[in-house]
Design a protein around this motif. Structure first.
Motif, short mmCIF file in Angstrom:
data_model
loop_
_atom_site.label_atom_id
_atom_site.label_comp_id
_atom_site.label_asym_id
_atom_site.label_seq_id
_atom_site.Cartn_x
_atom_site.Cartn_y
_atom_site.Cartn_z
N GLY A 30 -54.93 16.23 -32.49
CA GLY A 30 -54.41 16.37 -33.81
C GLY A 30 -54.36 15.08 -34.49
O GLY A 30 -54.30 15.15 -35.85
N GLY A 60 -44.42 18.43 -34.54
CA GLY A 60 -44.64 18.41 -33.07
C GLY A 60 -43.21 18.37 -32.37
O GLY A 60 -42.21 18.04 -33.05
N ARG A 61 -43.14 18.21 -31.13
CA ARG A 61 -41.79 18.09 -30.72
C ARG A 61 -41.27 16.80 -30.13
O ARG A 61 -40.05 16.45 -29.89
N VAL A 113 -40.56 19.91 -34.73
CA VAL A 113 -40.92 21.20 -34.73
C VAL A 113 -41.66 21.88 -33.55
O VAL A 113 -42.50 21.32 -33.09
N ASP A 114 -41.03 22.71 -32.77
CA ASP A 114 -41.53 23.44 -31.75
C ASP A 114 -42.26 24.58 -32.13
O ASP A 114 -41.81 25.66 -32.78
N ALA A 115 -43.53 24.65 -32.06
CA ALA A 115 -44.25 25.82 -32.55
C ALA A 115 -44.14 27.07 -31.95
O ALA A 115 -44.66 28.23 -32.39
N LEU A 116 -43.38 27.32 -30.99
CA LEU A 116 -43.11 28.31 -30.22
C LEU A 116 -41.79 29.05 -30.78
O LEU A 116 -41.44 30.16 -30.52
N SER A 159 -51.05 21.53 -27.72
CA SER A 159 -51.80 21.91 -26.39
C SER A 159 -51.02 23.32 -25.56
O SER A 159 -49.87 23.51 -26.22
N HIS A 160 -51.60 23.66 -24.65
CA HIS A 160 -51.20 25.06 -24.22
C HIS A 160 -50.55 25.11 -22.85
O HIS A 160 -50.05 26.29 -22.30
N LEU A 213 -56.79 29.38 -19.69
CA LEU A 213 -57.26 28.61 -20.97
C LEU A 213 -58.24 29.57 -21.75
O LEU A 213 -58.18 29.63 -22.99
N THR A 220 -60.62 12.64 -24.73
CA THR A 220 -59.30 12.98 -24.81
C THR A 220 -59.03 13.26 -23.24
O THR A 220 -57.89 13.41 -22.89
N1 LIG Z 1 -59.70 17.90 -24.98
C1 LIG Z 1 -60.76 18.92 -25.34
O1 LIG Z 1 -61.66 18.24 -25.15
C2 LIG Z 1 -60.36 19.95 -26.24
C3 LIG Z 1 -61.46 20.80 -26.39
C4 LIG Z 1 -61.45 21.91 -27.10
C5 LIG Z 1 -60.11 22.43 -27.38
N2 LIG Z 1 -58.97 21.56 -27.09
C6 LIG Z 1 -57.63 22.16 -27.38
O2 LIG Z 1 -57.18 21.14 -28.29
C7 LIG Z 1 -55.89 21.15 -28.47
C8 LIG Z 1 -55.37 19.78 -28.44
O3 LIG Z 1 -55.75 18.96 -27.40
P1 LIG Z 1 -55.37 17.43 -27.25
O4 LIG Z 1 -56.28 17.19 -26.07
O5 LIG Z 1 -55.27 16.74 -28.43
O6 LIG Z 1 -53.98 17.68 -26.40
P2 LIG Z 1 -52.61 16.50 -26.50
O7 LIG Z 1 -52.97 15.26 -26.49
O8 LIG Z 1 -51.88 16.92 -25.08
O9 LIG Z 1 -51.91 17.10 -27.70
C9 LIG Z 1 -51.24 18.08 -28.01
C10 LIG Z 1 -50.06 17.80 -28.74
O10 LIG Z 1 -49.31 19.21 -28.63
C11 LIG Z 1 -47.86 18.96 -28.89
N3 LIG Z 1 -47.15 20.36 -28.61
C12 LIG Z 1 -47.52 20.86 -27.36
N4 LIG Z 1 -46.50 22.02 -27.39
C13 LIG Z 1 -45.96 22.10 -28.72
C14 LIG Z 1 -44.97 22.94 -29.20
N5 LIG Z 1 -44.85 23.95 -28.48
N6 LIG Z 1 -44.77 22.73 -30.38
C15 LIG Z 1 -45.22 21.68 -31.13
N7 LIG Z 1 -46.12 20.69 -30.68
C16 LIG Z 1 -46.34 21.05 -29.21
C17 LIG Z 1 -47.78 17.94 -27.87
O11 LIG Z 1 -46.83 17.17 -28.64
P3 LIG Z 1 -45.00 17.26 -27.84
O12 LIG Z 1 -45.19 17.62 -26.42
O13 LIG Z 1 -44.44 15.96 -28.14
O14 LIG Z 1 -44.65 18.37 -28.78
C18 LIG Z 1 -48.93 16.74 -28.11
O15 LIG Z 1 -48.75 16.01 -29.01
C19 LIG Z 1 -55.44 21.80 -27.23
O16 LIG Z 1 -55.20 23.11 -27.41
C20 LIG Z 1 -56.58 21.97 -26.24
O17 LIG Z 1 -56.93 22.86 -25.38
C21 LIG Z 1 -59.08 20.49 -26.60
#
Ligand SMILES: NC(=O)c1ccc[n+]([C@@H]2O[C@H](COP(=O)([O-])OP(=O)(O)OC[C@H]3O[C@@H](n4cnc5c(N)ncnc54)[C@H](OP(=O)(O)O)[C@@H]3O)[C@@H](O)[C@H]2O)c1
Length: 251
Positions: free
Chosen positions: A18, A36-37, A61-64, A91-92, A156, A192
């Motif tokens: 993001g 984000g949260r 914002v909680d996206a849920l 993230s999920h 996932l 990542t």
């Molecule tokens: N890493 C990879 O190689 C890869 C490849 C393909 C796809 N993806 C997908 O891309 C997405 C992001 O990955 P990432 O590596 O950037 O993860 P990350 O660094 O953990 O970032 C995810 C962000 O989502 C926020 N978040 C989580 N739950 C939330 C909610 N309910 N409402 C609002 N914000 C929320 C988290 O912040 P808070 O907890 O502060 O809210 C966090 O800042 C994931 O869905 C992942 O599956 C990743």
């Protein structure tokens, strides 16, 4: 610049992907609304963008949470006049590395429910404004791939497949209103994976080995493709997925 005068909302804007997308959008002239949260995480990205001369706002914002998502989208439009791009990059809560045979139902279903609910809520909030505007782009990270041998993805992959299915339906419902819906998919982005993470080298090696190009997508690659897909240059693209896997996923 590709995104001059575009108002873009990035859910999960404080995360690794993001944040990279937010920086790329801002570099291309967009105003970025990071949601984000955890405000501190969002502010860190916003500060970097502002320091580079970009425009960034943050909101908790909680996206849920349907009410929070709707109110935030309304507030963005009240302030900026439009939502031109909405990108769900949260993230999920998936659990990886555990075989399905040993996994709890809660761990398995969490990413599926999280992906479907947040894709629904964030797309719905954006679509209501975009439909009225007669334009807009909804983006999400999806990805359909073959199951990996000796690697356990839990729920996932099902979550990503669900996002692809929602992409197709949303695109068909929103196309007549001038709104495009596109997903991105990668075979993994090594940056990542935190330095020092156990088994990092083997995971990165595995990601690179599966590609045709012999290298994996970088965060810059993700940002650049996202900015293009979000821009009017990609105005013929909808119901589509942008494959930035360097050849590890074959269309
Ligand atoms: N890493 C990879 O190689 C890869 C490849 C393909 C796809 N993806 C997908 O891309 C997405 C992001 O990955 P990432 O590596 O950037 O993860 P990350 O660094 O953990 O970032 C995810 C962000 O989502 C926020 N978040 C989580 N739950 C939330 C909610 N309910 N409402 C609002 N914000 C929320 C988290 O912040 P808070 O907890 O502060 O809210 C966090 O800042 C994931 O869905 C992942 O599956 C990743």
């Amino acid at each position: 610049m590709l995104l001059e005068s575009k108002n873009t909302v990035i859910y999960g804007g404080g995360g690794v992907i993001g944040g990279a997308v937010a920086r790329a959008f801002a570099r291309e002239g967009a105003t970025v609304f990071l949601a984000g949260r955890t405000l501190a995480r969002l502010e860190k990205v916003a500060e970097e963008i502002r320091a580079a001369g970009g425009v960034a706002r943050t909101a908790e914002v909680d996206a849920l949470d349907a009410k929070m998502v709707d109110e935030h989208a309304d507030a963005v439009v009240a302030e900026a006049g439009s939502i031109d791009v909405s990108f769900n990059l949260i993230s999920h809560g998936d659990v990886q590395g555990t075989p399905m045979a040993d996994m709890s139902p809660e761990d398995y279903e969490r990413p599926v429910v999280t992906a479907v609910r947040t894709m629904f809520l964030t797309s719905r909030a954006a679509a209501r404004h975009m439909r009225r505007q007669g334009s807009g782009v909804i983006l999400a990270f999806g990805g359909s791939g073959h199951p990996l041998r000796d690697y356990y993805l839990g729920g996932l992959q099902v979550a990503f497949e669900a996002i692809e299915s929602m992409r197709r339906q949303l695109a068909s419902e929103l196309g007549p209103h001038g709104v495009r819906v596109v997903t991105l998919r990668t075979g993994g982005v090594p940056e990542t994976i935190p330095e020092g993470f156990e088994g990092r080298e083997a995971i990165v090696g595995g990601i690179e080995k599966m590609t045709m190009l012999g290298r994996a997508a970088t965060l810059d690659d993700v940002g650049n493709v996202a900015a293009f897909v979000a821009s009017d240059r990609a105005r013929a693209m909808t119901a589509a997925t942008a494959n930035i896997s360097c050849g590890s996923l074959v269309d």
